[in-house]
Enzyme design. Sequence first.
Site, mmCIF file in Angstrom:
data_model
loop_
_atom_site.group_PDB
_atom_site.id
_atom_site.type_symbol
_atom_site.label_atom_id
_atom_site.label_comp_id
_atom_site.label_asym_id
_atom_site.label_seq_id
_atom_site.Cartn_x
_atom_site.Cartn_y
_atom_site.Cartn_z
ATOM 1 N N TYR A 108 -1.750 -0.226 10.369
ATOM 2 C CA TYR A 108 -1.730 -0.541 8.932
ATOM 3 C C TYR A 108 -0.406 -0.096 8.301
ATOM 4 O O TYR A 108 0.262 -0.863 7.610
ATOM 5 C CB TYR A 108 -2.919 0.173 8.285
ATOM 6 C CG TYR A 108 -3.111 -0.086 6.810
ATOM 7 C CD1 TYR A 108 -3.792 -1.208 6.373
ATOM 8 C CD2 TYR A 108 -2.639 0.817 5.862
ATOM 9 C CE1 TYR A 108 -3.991 -1.432 5.011
ATOM 10 C CE2 TYR A 108 -2.832 0.599 4.505
ATOM 11 C CZ TYR A 108 -3.515 -0.531 4.090
ATOM 12 O OH TYR A 108 -3.697 -0.758 2.748
ATOM 13 N N SER A 139 0.853 -1.202 0.000
ATOM 14 C CA SER A 139 0.000 0.000 0.000
ATOM 15 C C SER A 139 0.881 1.242 0.000
ATOM 16 O O SER A 139 2.035 1.190 0.446
ATOM 17 C CB SER A 139 -0.861 0.012 1.266
ATOM 18 O OG SER A 139 -1.501 1.263 1.422
#
Length: 340
Positions: free
Chosen positions: A153, A140
Amino acid sequence: MELTGQVALVTGASRGLGLALARELLRRGCRVAVCARDPEELERARVELARDGADVLAVPCDVSNRDQVEELVARTVDQFGSLDVLITNAGVIQVGPLPTMRVEDFEDAMGVMFWGVVLPTLAALPHLRETRGRIVTITSIGGKVAAPHLLPYDAAKFAAVGFSEGLAAELAREGVRVTTVVPGLMRTGSPLNAFFKGQEAREFSWFTVADSVPGLSMDAERAARRIVTAMQRGRTEVLLTAPAKLAVRVHGLMPATTVRTLGLVNRLLPRADAADQHAVRGEAAATAIGSPLFHRLIATTRRAAERLRQRPGPVASPAAVRSARSAPGEATGPGDVSSS
Ligand code: NAP
């Protein structure tokens, strides 16, 4: 790499990007194995994927569990005879400021998005060495530039980027190509199944509006096509979305300025304290928002959620599963969905 007849394993493919990747691989002639934790949702995805007579294996598996991952890879090779492509895609997201995050949130994130990359890769490697196959790691932009309110995250994705890039270097001489995919926002519909903490409705609002804006976010099916093509070509890194490319370049050139700018962005985000550590699933957070304008703004996210099977939405905890399966009008309030 010619894909017809190749065997591909995609983790986290009951919905979202993983499902779009499985559809794309089947369209290009692969035989496909998929996994996710929720067996019922996974079976529904398998039935859809196999609708036209395609060869699809579905194995319920938690990618943070070493025994389950080893069984997943063994069953894939038993069924199809070999393994050519591994795509580690499974992910979870918790959105909220640092005081709302518990140690367990960091452990969960690392479990799925770091160990959930390492374990399948190590289990699949002996087979991929035999076929001189391909590994694709879905990371990501959060693994290159750490956005505020996404710390578990970000940390897990940074770890995944490091593993994937090092792996590419080590495996190059063995003929196994590794592609590190670094997507910016993609319209997978996943905000409805993500978890929000602190001021849940406000957290859901900023996150989902950003997710819905064309130009800021990319259609998941388009992302899937780009990823499969990059894997076929053996590319080392794929950055998806123009804003993500820009963010990586700016951060590379001016890391301290980027972090200071993100500090200013953080001041605009909702505050919360350690009393707000319960998590609310996105779908439930959405019901607390009455503004018709907001619901119009997130229409593209909702359409993506329909196409990519986000509803009723499997989730991590039994309480959350109960909430997800109730009709929209019956959606529970914030306190009813907890990841604890
Ligand atoms: P999603 O719609 O929430 O789908 C996640 C998938 O992973 C589901 O099939 C889920 O099924 C599975 N999963 C979650 N935890 C798992 C575990 N422990 N073991 C096995 N499967 C698990 O997410 P998405 O938006 O498609 O995202 C896919 C990937 O792209 C993720 O790695 C995400 O971080 C990355 N990404 C997404 C975006 C975005 O804007 N959407 C942006 C950048 C990167 P179960 O819940 O049943 O296990």
